[in-house]
Motif scaffolding. Structure first.
Motif, PDB file in Angstrom:
ATOM      1  N   ARG A  85      -3.507 -12.855  -1.477  1.00  0.00           N
ATOM      2  CA  ARG A  85      -2.754 -11.611  -1.332  1.00  0.00           C
ATOM      3  C   ARG A  85      -2.245 -11.183  -2.307  1.00  0.00           C
ATOM      4  O   ARG A  85      -1.857  -9.971  -2.324  1.00  0.00           O
ATOM      5  CB  ARG A  85      -1.657 -12.210  -0.292  1.00  0.00           C
ATOM      6  N   ALA A  86      -2.086 -11.791  -3.718  1.00  0.00           N
ATOM      7  CA  ALA A  86      -1.486 -11.250  -4.905  1.00  0.00           C
ATOM      8  C   ALA A  86      -2.077 -10.010  -5.249  1.00  0.00           C
ATOM      9  O   ALA A  86      -3.386  -9.938  -5.344  1.00  0.00           O
ATOM     10  CB  ALA A  86      -1.595 -12.362  -5.845  1.00  0.00           C
ATOM     11  N   ILE A  87      -1.686  -9.100  -5.804  1.00  0.00           N
ATOM     12  CA  ILE A  87      -1.993  -7.973  -6.287  1.00  0.00           C
ATOM     13  C   ILE A  87      -2.416  -8.244  -7.743  1.00  0.00           C
ATOM     14  O   ILE A  87      -1.655  -8.541  -8.655  1.00  0.00           O
ATOM     15  CB  ILE A  87      -1.266  -6.742  -6.158  1.00  0.00           C
ATOM     16  N   HIS A 290      14.823  -4.073   0.712  1.00  0.00           N
ATOM     17  CA  HIS A 290      15.980  -4.815  -0.268  1.00  0.00           C
ATOM     18  C   HIS A 290      15.836  -4.349  -1.662  1.00  0.00           C
ATOM     19  O   HIS A 290      16.191  -5.193  -2.332  1.00  0.00           O
ATOM     20  CB  HIS A 290      16.586  -6.038   0.184  1.00  0.00           C
ATOM     21  N   ASP A 291      15.359  -3.229  -1.923  1.00  0.00           N
ATOM     22  CA  ASP A 291      15.304  -2.525  -3.563  1.00  0.00           C
ATOM     23  C   ASP A 291      14.201  -3.276  -4.099  1.00  0.00           C
ATOM     24  O   ASP A 291      14.125  -3.108  -5.314  1.00  0.00           O
ATOM     25  CB  ASP A 291      16.605  -2.650  -4.072  1.00  0.00           C
ATOM     26  N   GLY A 292      13.604  -4.368  -3.747  1.00  0.00           N
ATOM     27  CA  GLY A 292      12.537  -5.344  -4.308  1.00  0.00           C
ATOM     28  C   GLY A 292      11.148  -4.643  -4.551  1.00  0.00           C
ATOM     29  O   GLY A 292      10.860  -3.649  -3.883  1.00  0.00           O
ATOM     30  N   GLN A 293      10.233  -5.339  -5.400  1.00  0.00           N
ATOM     31  CA  GLN A 293       8.952  -4.678  -5.665  1.00  0.00           C
ATOM     32  C   GLN A 293       8.134  -5.617  -5.292  1.00  0.00           C
ATOM     33  O   GLN A 293       8.121  -6.846  -6.345  1.00  0.00           O
ATOM     34  CB  GLN A 293       9.024  -4.355  -7.329  1.00  0.00           C
ATOM     35  N   PRO A 294       7.449  -5.784  -4.376  1.00  0.00           N
ATOM     36  CA  PRO A 294       6.564  -7.006  -3.922  1.00  0.00           C
ATOM     37  C   PRO A 294       5.510  -7.359  -4.804  1.00  0.00           C
ATOM     38  O   PRO A 294       5.139  -6.428  -5.707  1.00  0.00           O
ATOM     39  CB  PRO A 294       6.116  -6.790  -2.444  1.00  0.00           C
ATOM     40  N   GLY A 295       4.761  -8.448  -4.551  1.00  0.00           N
ATOM     41  CA  GLY A 295       3.898  -8.990  -5.209  1.00  0.00           C
ATOM     42  C   GLY A 295       2.308  -8.934  -4.872  1.00  0.00           C
ATOM     43  O   GLY A 295       1.469  -9.619  -5.352  1.00  0.00           O
ATOM     44  N   THR A 296       2.338  -8.420  -3.301  1.00  0.00           N
ATOM     45  CA  THR A 296       1.048  -8.598  -2.703  1.00  0.00           C
ATOM     46  C   THR A 296       0.391  -7.198  -2.826  1.00  0.00           C
ATOM     47  O   THR A 296       1.064  -6.155  -2.742  1.00  0.00           O
ATOM     48  CB  THR A 296       1.256  -9.130  -1.472  1.00  0.00           C
ATOM     49  N   ARG A 297      -0.917  -7.160  -2.712  1.00  0.00           N
ATOM     50  CA  ARG A 297      -1.991  -6.035  -2.428  1.00  0.00           C
ATOM     51  C   ARG A 297      -1.702  -5.117  -1.242  1.00  0.00           C
ATOM     52  O   ARG A 297      -1.502  -4.406  -1.125  1.00  0.00           O
ATOM     53  CB  ARG A 297      -3.156  -6.669  -2.644  1.00  0.00           C
ATOM     54  N   GLU A 298      -1.413  -6.043  -0.244  1.00  0.00           N
ATOM     55  CA  GLU A 298      -1.185  -5.409   1.217  1.00  0.00           C
ATOM     56  C   GLU A 298      -0.107  -4.637   1.144  1.00  0.00           C
ATOM     57  O   GLU A 298       0.119  -3.587   1.769  1.00  0.00           O
ATOM     58  CB  GLU A 298      -1.044  -6.473   2.382  1.00  0.00           C
TER      59      GLU A 298
END
Length: 376
Positions: A85-87, A290-298
């Protein structure tokens, strides 16, 4: 409660603090960005059970033996699902010596930030960036702290898309290095002095506060928070520049991972919580909410997430997919600081770029303890 350390910015702490408030098993503390970039990892792991870090710290951490390999904590199938799932290379950046050492909580790389009220369309190539710099004098470089060297690596990758320095056992060829230094040196001469001492957060704060002297930063670590409609001037983020219009954007990976220190005794509640943070549910919902920057491509391609953020994620995903991993050998953290200082001084003094290239290579070789260094 487990003790965790993250970094002091809404992107770095708000989602984790919200998870704690909702009953999560980790009590989070925060340190400034500068500490996150340069604090000795061994000292942090001696005091905290979990540490949010970036991948260049791995060499030092492994030399000290202060991190727990994650294949001792999670099943192979669980780690494979997270990696799938990681981008881009987000998960790969935390794999060293054949083992994973952190979970890719947050993904980032150097991208382009601009004032859309001054530049409706982003430049695509470095030649276009240089033209805007000459015409306006309002194109800033991010050169403070380690970022002068990281910008240099990003330009080199736009010249050499096959650039792969992750193992820290090789350097780049002199022609490529000199070409990158020449490009950056010319832009540095016109970069506004008002932001010369600022880290990426400071530059983005400056640009989005309504100041008129910086309208474009061609390479800066992307922060979704500055694309928010609530900012005085929401910024637009785009892919990093290319050397040619049909080339790949050149960028050096940032982002953060959650690592487990050897002082930590992992229980089922902590395992479950960390897996939840990596889950599609959290990455597409809780973290960006919650202001975060996710780590997954989806999550980066999710229409809902992009609708909330001025298309920040979708407009920079190609750069993240193509980003290169920094060297991670023991000694790199000190080297990138010294190399950045050398570049700032060299750009200010107009030092010959060939000489700067030689000095950088000398610093790199002095930082390396192995005997397998080669030039690529």
């Amino acid at each position: 409660m487990f003790r965790g350390l993250t970094w002091d910015h809404p992107r770095g702490r708000h989602a984790l603090e919200a998870a704690e408030a909702a009953g999560g098993p980790i009590a989070w503390q925060a340190q400034p960005l500068e500490g996150f970039e340069s604090a000795p990892i061994g000292e942090l792991c001696a005091r905290y059970d979990l540490v949010v870090l970036d991948h260049p710290h791995l060499g030092e951490a492994l030399a000290l033996g202060c991190l727990r390999p994650l294949d001792e904590v999670f099943d192979a199938s669980e780690l494979a699902a997270i990696a799938d799932r990681a981008i881009g290379p987000s998960m790969a950046s935390y794999v060293m010596q054949g083992r994973p050492w952190a979970l890719p909580l947050d993904a980032a790389t150097q991208v382009m930030a601009r004032r859309p009220d001054h530049l409706a369309t982003p430049p695509r190539t470095w030649d276009e960036v240089a033209a805007i710099s000459r015409e306006t004098g309002k194109v800033a470089l991010s050169l403070a702290g380690p970022h002068a060297f990281l910008s240099f690596l990003s330009v080199m990758q736009s010249i050499r898309p096959d650039l792969d320095l992750r193992d820290g056992d090789r350097w780049i060829d002199t022609d490529t290095a000199t070409r990158a230094l020449t490009l950056l040196g010319e832009l540095a001469q016109r970069s506004p002095a008002s932001v010369s001492s600022l880290n990426p957060i400071g530059i983005l704060e400056h640009m989005s506060s309504g100041e008129q002297d910086v309208i474009l930063c061609p390479l800066i670590y992307g922060y979704v928070n500055y694309a928010a409609p609530s900012r005085p001037v929401p910024l637009a983020f785009s892919d990093a520049p290319r050397m040619t219009a049909d080339g790949l954007p050149g960028s050096i990976l940032g982002g953060t991972g959650i690592a487990i220190s050897t002082r930590c005794t992992v229980d089922d509640a902590l395992r479950a919580h960390l897996l939840w943070l990596m889950s599609p549910e959290a990455q597409r919902g809780f973290i960006p909410d919650h202001d975060g920057q996710p780590g997954t491509r989806e999550a980066w391609l999710d229409p809902r997430v992009n609708a909330l953020t001025g298309n920040f994620f979708a407009d920079t995903a190609a750069t993240l997919q193509a980003a290169s991993i920094r060297p991670r050998h023991d000694g790199f953290i000190a080297f990138q600081g010294a190399a950045s200082a050398l570049l700032r001084e060299g750009f200010a003094a107009g030092t010959d770029t060939g000489l700067l290239s030689v000095r950088l290579e000398d610093l790199f070789r002095a930082s390396h303890t192995a005997s397998t260094e080669v030039t690529v």
